[in-house]
Write an enzyme that holds these catalytic residues in place. Structure first.
Site, PDB file in Angstrom:
ATOM      1  N   CYS A 170     -27.683  64.826   2.254  1.00  0.00           N
ATOM      2  CA  CYS A 170     -28.836  64.787   3.155  1.00  0.00           C
ATOM      3  C   CYS A 170     -28.441  64.790   4.628  1.00  0.00           C
ATOM      4  O   CYS A 170     -29.250  65.162   5.479  1.00  0.00           O
ATOM      5  CB  CYS A 170     -29.689  63.555   2.883  1.00  0.00           C
ATOM      6  SG  CYS A 170     -30.212  63.361   1.170  1.00  0.00           S
ATOM      7  N   ILE A 171     -27.236  64.348   4.949  1.00  0.00           N
ATOM      8  CA  ILE A 171     -26.852  64.217   6.360  1.00  0.00           C
ATOM      9  C   ILE A 171     -25.917  65.337   6.812  1.00  0.00           C
ATOM     10  O   ILE A 171     -25.423  65.300   7.941  1.00  0.00           O
ATOM     11  CB  ILE A 171     -26.221  62.838   6.636  1.00  0.00           C
ATOM     12  CG1 ILE A 171     -24.865  62.682   5.965  1.00  0.00           C
ATOM     13  CG2 ILE A 171     -27.172  61.736   6.185  1.00  0.00           C
ATOM     14  CD1 ILE A 171     -24.127  61.397   6.346  1.00  0.00           C
TER      15      ILE A 171
END
Length: 344
Positions: free
Chosen positions: A334-335
């Site tokens: 997600c990052i």
């Protein structure tokens, strides 16, 4: 133009990230905030062992970033509010008919469905900002979507979730046909595989309403890695069984039934907020490696590394403690956002 999103395992030019900044997902407790900075930095340092990393850093956090990040990590100063870069940054695509051309899909980002706590004015500009930095052609889209809401095999198959792309807070007038047509135009998807939902925790206030990148991914065309919750005390026990049943009846863009590989969850069931959504599916594939989420369980983390290395032959799996990242609503995938290497 025929845009195509390459498979995550194809060769990368670099990985992009955004350094945490003050806001709802960072929290207010200084010790917890330090944990976020430590986790983001640990992921960046793990990735840079395999490929270049560029980090967008808000001017207010420039000094902190320079202290915490090694000189190997390139820092790009730019306004940052949300820092879950997979979701608001560009989705990179290539044009097989024009060698050497890189595209950047600019989805509409509205804070995962216009949550009251979310602030995304800066994040919504990052796709075009990064496209300008790398010389990519901008592929504009009117679809509200996030990079964590799609997974592709690079050959026309895309995994999506009914509660994300069809979320009325995102796309109130969309139906499957409209979403599929837009995914075909922007990332070259010829077959959409719709999951009915995501993991339970992902429907909490800080969740994404069912992102696929915590549930299932395609390590190679025709194969799926699927989150498996083995403990019937956890609500995702039923969810993962439901998703497995759905996916056993699906085929990919080439008409193949999927070979499904279970990726078991760690043993922990709860944190102080409730049932966890700890998932080893939320890993990042890099050049020669896999950056895997760890949850402080030596045996479960090692089992996940073994499964990932078998699923991605020739790559070395490295575990980074992702519990602090998950506390904010996501994981390592997600990052981060991969930029594919274009062949000229």
């Amino acid at each position: 133009m025929t845009w195509r999103m390459p498979h995550e395992g194809d060769l990368h030019e670099r990985t992009w990230m955004a350094f945490p900044n003050d806001g709802a997902t960072l929290g207010a407790d200084p010790a917890e905030q330090d944990g976020y900075y430590d986790a983001w930095s640990a992921v960046a340092h793990a990735v840079v062992e395999f490929e270049p990393v560029t980090m967008l850093v808000d001017p207010s956090k420039a000094d902190r970033a320079r202290r915490m990040l090694s000189s190997e990590i390139e820092i790009e100063i730019a306004p940052v509010d949300e820092f879950w870069f997979r979701d608001h940054g560009p989705t990179f695509v290539i044009d097989d008919e024009r060698p050497g051309v890189l595209g950047a899909v600019d989805w509409i980002f509205n804070g995962w469905g216009a949550h009251e706590w979310a602030g995304w004015a800066d994040a919504a500009r990052h796709a075009r900002l990064v496209a300008g930095l790398v010389g990519a052609e901008i592929v504009s889209s009117l679809l509200v979507n996030e990079g964590g809401g799609i997974h592709v095999d690079g050959e026309g198959t895309v995994l999506v979730t009914e509660t994300v792309q069809l979320d009325p807070r995102r796309n109130p007038y969309a139906d499957k046909a409209r979403v599929e047509a837009e995914l075909a135009r922007t990332i070259g998807a010829t077959k959409a595989v719709w999951l009915p939902r995501g993991l339970t925790r992902d429907y909490d206030d800080l969740g994404t309403n069912g992102h696929v990148d915590i549930v299932a991914t395609i390590p190679t065309p025709g194969r799926l890695l699927l989150h498996q919750q083995r403990n019937p005390e956890h609500p995702d026990f039923a969810v993962s069984r439901q998703l497995r049943e759905v996916l056993t009846q699906e085929t990919d863009a080439a008409g193949r039934s999927f070979e499904i590989i279970d990726l078991p969850a760690p043993d922990v069931l709860r944190d102080r907020e409730g049932f966890v959504d700890y998932s080893y599916v939320n890993h990042l594939v890099v050049n020669g490696g896999v950056i895997a989420c760890g949850f402080g369980e030596e045996r479960a983390d090692a089992r996940a590394r073994d499964i990932l290395e078998a699923a991605y032959p020739g790559r070395r799996a490295v575990t980074i403690d992702a519990r602090r990242i998950f506390a904010g609503g996501g994981g390592i995938h997600c990052i981060t956002q991969q930029q594919p290497k274009v062949l000229r």
